[in-house]
Write an enzyme that holds these catalytic residues in place. Structure first.
Site, PDB file in Angstrom:
ATOM      1  N   CYS A  66       0.863  -1.185   0.000  1.00 17.20           N
ATOM      2  CA  CYS A  66       0.000   0.000   0.000  1.00 17.20           C
ATOM      3  C   CYS A  66       0.895   1.229   0.000  1.00 17.20           C
ATOM      4  O   CYS A  66       1.740   1.389   0.891  1.00 17.20           O
ATOM      5  CB  CYS A  66      -0.861  -0.031   1.270  1.00 17.20           C
ATOM      6  SG  CYS A  66      -1.856   1.443   1.527  1.00 17.20           S
ATOM      7  N   CYS A 122      -1.197   3.932  -6.563  1.00 18.19           N
ATOM      8  CA  CYS A 122      -1.977   3.296  -5.493  1.00 18.19           C
ATOM      9  C   CYS A 122      -2.157   1.854  -5.955  1.00 18.19           C
ATOM     10  O   CYS A 122      -2.413   1.612  -7.147  1.00 18.19           O
ATOM     11  CB  CYS A 122      -3.329   3.988  -5.346  1.00 18.19           C
ATOM     12  SG  CYS A 122      -4.552   3.055  -4.391  1.00 18.19           S
ATOM     13  N   HIS A 172      -4.401  -0.197  -5.694  1.00 19.02           N
ATOM     14  CA  HIS A 172      -5.717  -0.544  -6.253  1.00 19.02           C
ATOM     15  C   HIS A 172      -5.796  -0.251  -7.760  1.00 19.02           C
ATOM     16  O   HIS A 172      -6.535  -0.914  -8.482  1.00 19.02           O
ATOM     17  CB  HIS A 172      -6.830   0.266  -5.579  1.00 19.02           C
ATOM     18  CG  HIS A 172      -7.255  -0.256  -4.229  1.00 19.02           C
ATOM     19  ND1 HIS A 172      -6.485  -0.129  -3.107  1.00 19.02           N
ATOM     20  CD2 HIS A 172      -8.388  -0.900  -3.849  1.00 19.02           C
ATOM     21  CE1 HIS A 172      -7.122  -0.664  -2.073  1.00 19.02           C
ATOM     22  NE2 HIS A 172      -8.282  -1.140  -2.497  1.00 19.02           N
TER      23      HIS A 172
HETATM   24  N1  DGL Z   1      -4.112   0.710  -1.938  1.00 22.63           N
HETATM   25  C1  DGL Z   1      -3.714   1.827  -1.157  1.00 22.63           C
HETATM   26  C2  DGL Z   1      -2.486   2.547  -1.734  1.00 22.63           C
HETATM   27  O1  DGL Z   1      -1.707   1.954  -2.434  1.00 22.63           O
HETATM   28  C3  DGL Z   1      -4.707   2.821  -0.654  1.00 22.63           C
HETATM   29  C4  DGL Z   1      -6.139   2.768  -0.977  1.00 22.63           C
HETATM   30  C5  DGL Z   1      -6.934   3.476   0.104  1.00 22.63           C
HETATM   31  O2  DGL Z   1      -7.100   4.689   0.039  1.00 22.63           O
HETATM   32  O3  DGL Z   1      -7.302   2.777   1.049  1.00 22.63           O
HETATM   33  O4  DGL Z   1      -2.274   3.703  -1.434  1.00 22.63           O
END
Ligand code: DGL
Length: 283
Positions: free
Chosen positions: A72, A190, A192
């Site tokens: 993350c 990110c 995601h």
């Molecule tokens: N997947 C996370 C990242 O890489 C964050 C997503 C979220 O805001 O929870 O920052």
């Protein structure tokens, strides 16, 4: 290389990193925690992200992980330095927006960066950006709601929220293309966002390159493991009988399970791997 590696993210996004980890380290076992019950991280306070990172770290350590991958960008930006200080003997690998790889491939020198609010506001990201000052123009775009839309689409298959937000945010960044002054490289900052690759490619066209960090993080993990963990005694018996992948979620485990079935390709090295089964975790 046999090892037990803990991986976490605010939700399903870290599966994009886990996928690369499984390919790079097919003999290793992984425990993946999706902290969906306390997401999104990118729109919460640093104190919240720090507290959640500590709680998940403690849970993974109680399960004897030998290394931790913070899959993350937001949690890495907020918490990695503190976690490394708290656990100096544990290899802790983080992920940061792939600005340097983007710089290496951009021809127009105009690079878009999509990331969460917290990542872009963090001191760690600002230092990374400052280290590359003058080498390219970086167009930064906080993408509130996009990680959440990706989580929701995994449960429902409805991608209209992802489409709408990707359209809104890429339009706000300016012109994409291969001509001078146009953005020709887009950093998915990110974990995601790689799951929005399809709509982004459709919107931006084939001349725009999308860059993320999964394979680089996996290579870095292999390196750290070989330096530290493999020096310790191996536990071949336990590793052979144990499950190669444990999936846990503080939110709805069904969402994690569906996402894993969709986005984690089966490894040819593990022909007998059962269907992914995610369980509920309370931490
Ligand atoms: N997947 C996370 C990242 O890489 C964050 C997503 C979220 O805001 O929870 O920052």
């Amino acid at each position: 290389m046999t090892a037990l590696v803990g991986v976490f993210d605010s939700g399903i996004g870290g599966l994009s990193i886990l996928q690369a980890l499984r390919t790079e380290l097919p003999q290793s076992r992984f425990i993946y925690i999706a902290d969906s019950g306390h997401a999104p991280y990118g729109e919460r306070t640093d104190a919240h992200v720090m507290a959640r990172s500590r709680a998940i770290m403690a849970e993974l350590l109680s399960r004897q992980v030998q290394a931790l991958v913070i899959a993350c960008n937001t949690a890495t930006a907020v918490a990695i330095e503190q976690l490394r200080a708290d656990y100096p003997d544990l290899p802790i690998i983080g992920v940061e927006p792939a600005l340097k790889p983007a710089l290496a491939i951009s021809r127009t020198g105009c690079i878009g960066v999509m990331a969460t609010h917290s990542t872009l506001a963090s001191a760690k990201f600002k230092a990374l950006l400052a280290s590359l000052a003058g080498q390219a123009e970086f167009v930064l775009q906080p993408c509130d709601g996009l990680a959440d839309a990706i989580e929701r689409s995994a449960g429902s298959n409805d991608t209209s929220g992802i489409q709408a937000l990707c359209t809104q945010y890429t339009q706000a960044m300016g012109l994409f293309g291969s001509l001078s002054g146009q953005i020709d490289t887009l950093v998915l900052g990110c974990t995601h966002y790689p799951f929005a690759t399809e709509p982004l490619r459709e919107m931006l066209g084939p001349q725009v390159q999308l860059v993320s960090n999964g394979p680089a993080v996996a290579r870095q993990t292999r390196l750290k493991l070989s330096q530290r963990v493999l020096a310790a005694a191996a536990q071949p018996e336990a590793l052979e009988t144990a499950s190669p992948l444990i999936l846990l979620s503080t939110g709805d485990p069904q969402v994690l399970q569906v996402a894993a079935q969709r986005w984690l390709p089966p490894l040819p090295q593990l022909p007998a791997e059962p269907l992914f089964l995610a369980n509920k975790l309370s931490v």
